[in-house]
Design a protein around this motif. Structure first.
Motif, mmCIF file in Angstrom:
data_model
loop_
_atom_site.group_PDB
_atom_site.id
_atom_site.type_symbol
_atom_site.label_atom_id
_atom_site.label_comp_id
_atom_site.label_asym_id
_atom_site.label_seq_id
_atom_site.Cartn_x
_atom_site.Cartn_y
_atom_site.Cartn_z
ATOM 1 N N LEU A 69 0.937 -1.354 0.053
ATOM 2 C CA LEU A 69 0.164 0.154 0.178
ATOM 3 C C LEU A 69 1.020 1.337 -0.134
ATOM 4 C CD1 LEU A 69 -2.687 -1.029 2.626
ATOM 5 C CD2 LEU A 69 -2.823 -1.326 0.069
ATOM 6 N N GLN A 70 1.747 1.299 -1.026
ATOM 7 C CA GLN A 70 2.652 2.529 -0.976
ATOM 8 C C GLN A 70 2.241 3.404 -2.310
ATOM 9 O OE1 GLN A 70 4.848 3.195 1.529
ATOM 10 N NE2 GLN A 70 3.463 1.530 2.569
ATOM 11 N N ASP A 71 2.904 4.359 -2.384
ATOM 12 C CA ASP A 71 3.035 5.288 -3.648
ATOM 13 C C ASP A 71 1.564 5.982 -3.763
ATOM 14 O OD1 ASP A 71 5.682 4.759 -4.273
ATOM 15 O OD2 ASP A 71 5.026 2.790 -5.163
ATOM 16 N N PHE A 72 1.134 6.326 -2.743
ATOM 17 C CA PHE A 72 -0.175 7.105 -2.797
ATOM 18 C C PHE A 72 0.108 8.470 -2.004
ATOM 19 C CE2 PHE A 72 -1.903 2.780 -3.076
ATOM 20 C CZ PHE A 72 -2.883 2.840 -3.724
ATOM 21 N N GLU A 73 -0.410 9.471 -2.877
ATOM 22 C CA GLU A 73 -0.281 11.083 -2.367
ATOM 23 C C GLU A 73 -0.950 11.170 -0.830
ATOM 24 O OE1 GLU A 73 -1.222 13.385 -5.472
ATOM 25 O OE2 GLU A 73 0.470 12.832 -6.689
ATOM 26 N N ILE A 74 -2.136 10.690 -0.941
ATOM 27 C CA ILE A 74 -3.159 11.129 0.295
ATOM 28 C C ILE A 74 -3.540 9.962 0.868
ATOM 29 C CG2 ILE A 74 -5.194 12.329 0.937
ATOM 30 C CD1 ILE A 74 -3.032 14.235 -0.115
ATOM 31 N N ILE A 75 -3.602 9.921 2.370
ATOM 32 C CA ILE A 75 -4.171 8.848 3.205
ATOM 33 C C ILE A 75 -5.385 9.410 3.987
ATOM 34 C CG2 ILE A 75 -3.845 7.098 5.004
ATOM 35 C CD1 ILE A 75 -0.748 7.126 4.397
ATOM 36 N N SER A 97 -22.101 2.474 3.570
ATOM 37 C CA SER A 97 -21.183 2.003 4.666
ATOM 38 C C SER A 97 -20.140 2.989 4.563
ATOM 39 C CB SER A 97 -20.834 0.560 4.900
ATOM 40 O OG SER A 97 -20.101 0.338 3.529
ATOM 41 N N ARG A 98 -18.993 2.814 5.557
ATOM 42 C CA ARG A 98 -17.846 3.647 5.561
ATOM 43 C C ARG A 98 -16.812 2.377 5.539
ATOM 44 N NH1 ARG A 98 -17.636 9.189 6.407
ATOM 45 N NH2 ARG A 98 -19.553 10.038 7.081
ATOM 46 N N LEU A 99 -15.689 2.771 4.960
ATOM 47 C CA LEU A 99 -14.519 2.012 4.922
ATOM 48 C C LEU A 99 -13.486 2.855 5.589
ATOM 49 C CD1 LEU A 99 -14.655 0.389 1.139
ATOM 50 C CD2 LEU A 99 -15.385 -0.671 3.533
ATOM 51 N N ASP A 100 -12.492 2.067 6.207
ATOM 52 C CA ASP A 100 -11.393 2.579 7.030
ATOM 53 C C ASP A 100 -10.603 3.545 6.532
ATOM 54 O OD1 ASP A 100 -12.613 1.538 9.553
ATOM 55 O OD2 ASP A 100 -11.583 -0.501 9.082
ATOM 56 N N ILE A 101 -10.023 3.188 5.390
ATOM 57 C CA ILE A 101 -9.043 3.970 4.771
ATOM 58 C C ILE A 101 -9.204 4.356 3.221
ATOM 59 C CG2 ILE A 101 -6.429 4.384 4.463
ATOM 60 C CD1 ILE A 101 -5.909 2.482 6.813
ATOM 61 N N TRP A 102 -8.741 5.675 2.574
ATOM 62 C CA TRP A 102 -8.870 5.713 1.267
ATOM 63 C C TRP A 102 -7.579 6.102 1.096
ATOM 64 C CZ3 TRP A 102 -10.977 10.500 -1.558
ATOM 65 C CH2 TRP A 102 -11.135 10.125 -3.206
ATOM 66 N N LEU A 103 -6.904 5.610 0.188
ATOM 67 C CA LEU A 103 -5.454 5.985 -0.546
ATOM 68 C C LEU A 103 -5.875 6.545 -1.632
ATOM 69 C CD1 LEU A 103 -3.739 2.704 0.653
ATOM 70 C CD2 LEU A 103 -3.778 5.174 2.073
ATOM 71 N N CYS A 152 -7.244 3.236 -3.688
ATOM 72 C CA CYS A 152 -7.607 2.141 -3.130
ATOM 73 C C CYS A 152 -8.484 2.303 -1.577
ATOM 74 C CB CYS A 152 -6.105 1.382 -2.747
ATOM 75 S SG CYS A 152 -6.203 -0.247 -2.050
ATOM 76 N N TYR A 153 -9.150 1.493 -1.728
ATOM 77 C CA TYR A 153 -10.111 1.341 -0.439
ATOM 78 C C TYR A 153 -9.662 0.315 0.504
ATOM 79 C CZ TYR A 153 -13.609 4.686 -2.756
ATOM 80 O OH TYR A 153 -14.170 5.909 -3.089
ATOM 81 N N VAL A 154 -9.410 0.520 1.647
ATOM 82 C CA VAL A 154 -9.215 -0.431 2.755
ATOM 83 C C VAL A 154 -9.841 -0.631 3.722
ATOM 84 C CG1 VAL A 154 -6.860 -1.084 4.145
ATOM 85 C CG2 VAL A 154 -6.530 0.365 2.005
ATOM 86 N N GLU A 155 -10.229 -1.794 4.426
ATOM 87 C CA GLU A 155 -11.046 -1.878 5.507
ATOM 88 C C GLU A 155 -9.909 -2.618 6.483
ATOM 89 O OE1 GLU A 155 -13.940 -2.194 8.469
ATOM 90 O OE2 GLU A 155 -13.873 -0.841 6.619
ATOM 91 N N VAL A 156 -9.876 -2.442 7.481
ATOM 92 C CA VAL A 156 -9.235 -2.701 8.977
ATOM 93 C C VAL A 156 -9.828 -3.335 9.652
ATOM 94 C CG1 VAL A 156 -7.259 -2.143 10.366
ATOM 95 C CG2 VAL A 156 -7.554 -0.668 8.316
ATOM 96 N N LYS A 157 -9.463 -4.630 10.050
ATOM 97 C CA LYS A 157 -9.914 -5.230 11.112
ATOM 98 C C LYS A 157 -8.803 -5.791 12.208
ATOM 99 C CE LYS A 157 -14.268 -5.399 9.621
ATOM 100 N NZ LYS A 157 -15.188 -4.333 10.035
ATOM 101 N N ASN A 158 -9.352 -5.678 13.586
ATOM 102 C CA ASN A 158 -8.456 -6.238 14.749
ATOM 103 C C ASN A 158 -8.560 -7.601 14.765
ATOM 104 O OD1 ASN A 158 -6.757 -5.300 16.995
ATOM 105 N ND2 ASN A 158 -8.396 -5.715 18.441
ATOM 106 N N VAL A 159 -7.596 -8.308 14.888
ATOM 107 C CA VAL A 159 -7.419 -9.626 15.288
ATOM 108 C C VAL A 159 -6.861 -10.032 16.468
ATOM 109 C CG1 VAL A 159 -6.718 -12.239 14.370
ATOM 110 C CG2 VAL A 159 -7.381 -10.087 12.745
ATOM 111 N N THR A 160 -7.653 -10.800 17.315
ATOM 112 C CA THR A 160 -7.228 -11.257 18.556
ATOM 113 C C THR A 160 -7.593 -12.528 19.156
ATOM 114 O OG1 THR A 160 -9.130 -10.365 19.782
ATOM 115 C CG2 THR A 160 -7.215 -8.861 19.612
ATOM 116 N N LEU A 161 -8.372 -13.311 18.176
ATOM 117 C CA LEU A 161 -8.981 -14.504 18.745
ATOM 118 C C LEU A 161 -7.788 -15.650 18.189
ATOM 119 C CD1 LEU A 161 -10.985 -16.758 19.415
ATOM 120 C CD2 LEU A 161 -12.091 -16.414 17.130
ATOM 121 N N LEU A 162 -7.400 -16.537 19.200
ATOM 122 C CA LEU A 162 -6.554 -17.580 19.007
ATOM 123 C C LEU A 162 -7.016 -18.901 18.708
ATOM 124 C CD1 LEU A 162 -3.482 -18.466 19.318
ATOM 125 C CD2 LEU A 162 -4.145 -18.765 21.864
#
Length: 243
Positions: free
Chosen positions: A107-113, A122-128, A140-150
């Motif tokens: 997820l590199q080489d984008f000017e704006i985060i 709905s809303r997605l977490d990050i737009w690059l 690029c649209y990015v949705e972020v999820k927190n993972v903690t389940l083992l």
């Protein structure tokens, strides 16, 4: 991401009503004494399965804000092997920091985060994006999820409870990709005692099915793991995806 102030040691006694936890303090704080039992805010809507048990060590942040009813927030728990980041307000910040620091190479080489971008209903977490906001040269649209389940055999799983909201996000990402717009599902794993990631199909089979469909439709599925300690949490390595 470094914590602005030193975290406070405690041990967890109970988690209840989704957003509350009873904690015994193991040190003095500006407000309480060692041994006091306080109620901490828990910013986590999931089940927190495999993330706590009676008397596990925890780390708390303290907030001297007159508008806050609860002055403590639960940040991490420890299972004897790893700190586990349970504050679900942090993964977006961790992801943006990792993108800015070139840790997430895909997820590199984008000017704006831009945090949070409305798409569909709905809303997605990050737009690059690069170029003009109304007509970007790339995005690029990015949705972020927190993972903690083992799971078994050092396997990280998501979600830890049925997630209709997560299902909705996967549908949005798949639709974006079928419309020829780059879309990415980014999992931030906030524990160090795992080495692979998979959808939790026994907990939410619909989510697992939608994730596989997203993958088959060329939605990018990225899994990055954090290192965690008393001073900071940072994204630092990619781990394999198992579908």
């Amino acid at each position: 991401m470094k914590f602005n102030t030193p975290l406070i040691n405690g041990r967890i006694l109970k988690r209840y009503k989704r957003f509350l936890a009873d904690i015994e303090l193991l040190e003095d704080t500006p407000l309480n004494k060692k041994g006091d039992i306080i109620v901490a805010h828990t910013a986590n809507t999931g089940s927190m399965k495999t993330c706590w048990d009676l008397n596990w060590p925890v780390l708390l942040s303290y907030h001297d804000n007159p508008k806050r009813k609860l002055k403590y927030s639960l940040e991490m728990t420890h299972n004897g092997k790893s700190w586990i980041g349970v504050n679900t307000s942090l993964p977006n910040k961790l992801a943006i920091e990792a993108i800015e620091n070139s840790v997430i190479s895909e997820l590199q080489d984008f000017e704006i985060i831009k945090p949070e971008k409305k798409i569909g209903d709905s809303r997605l977490d990050i737009w690059l994006y690069s170029g003009d906001k109304k007509s970007p040269s790339k995005q690029c649209y990015v949705e972020v999820k927190n993972v903690t389940l083992l799971g078994d055999d050092e396997l990280a799983l998501f979600p830890d409870s049925v997630s209709e909201r997560g299902q909705k996000h996967l549908k949005e990402l798949t639709k974006l990709k079928t419309d020829s717009i780059r879309a990415c599902m980014l999992y931030i794993v906030q524990r160090e005692d795992v080495n692979r990631f998979s959808p939790a199909d026994k907990i939410d089979p619909t989510y697992a099915k939608l994730l596989k469909e997203a993958f088959e439709n060329d939605v990018e599925i990225l899994v990055y793991q954090c290192s965690l300690n008393e001073l900071e949490i940072k994204v630092d390595r990619k781990i394999p995806l198992i579908l």
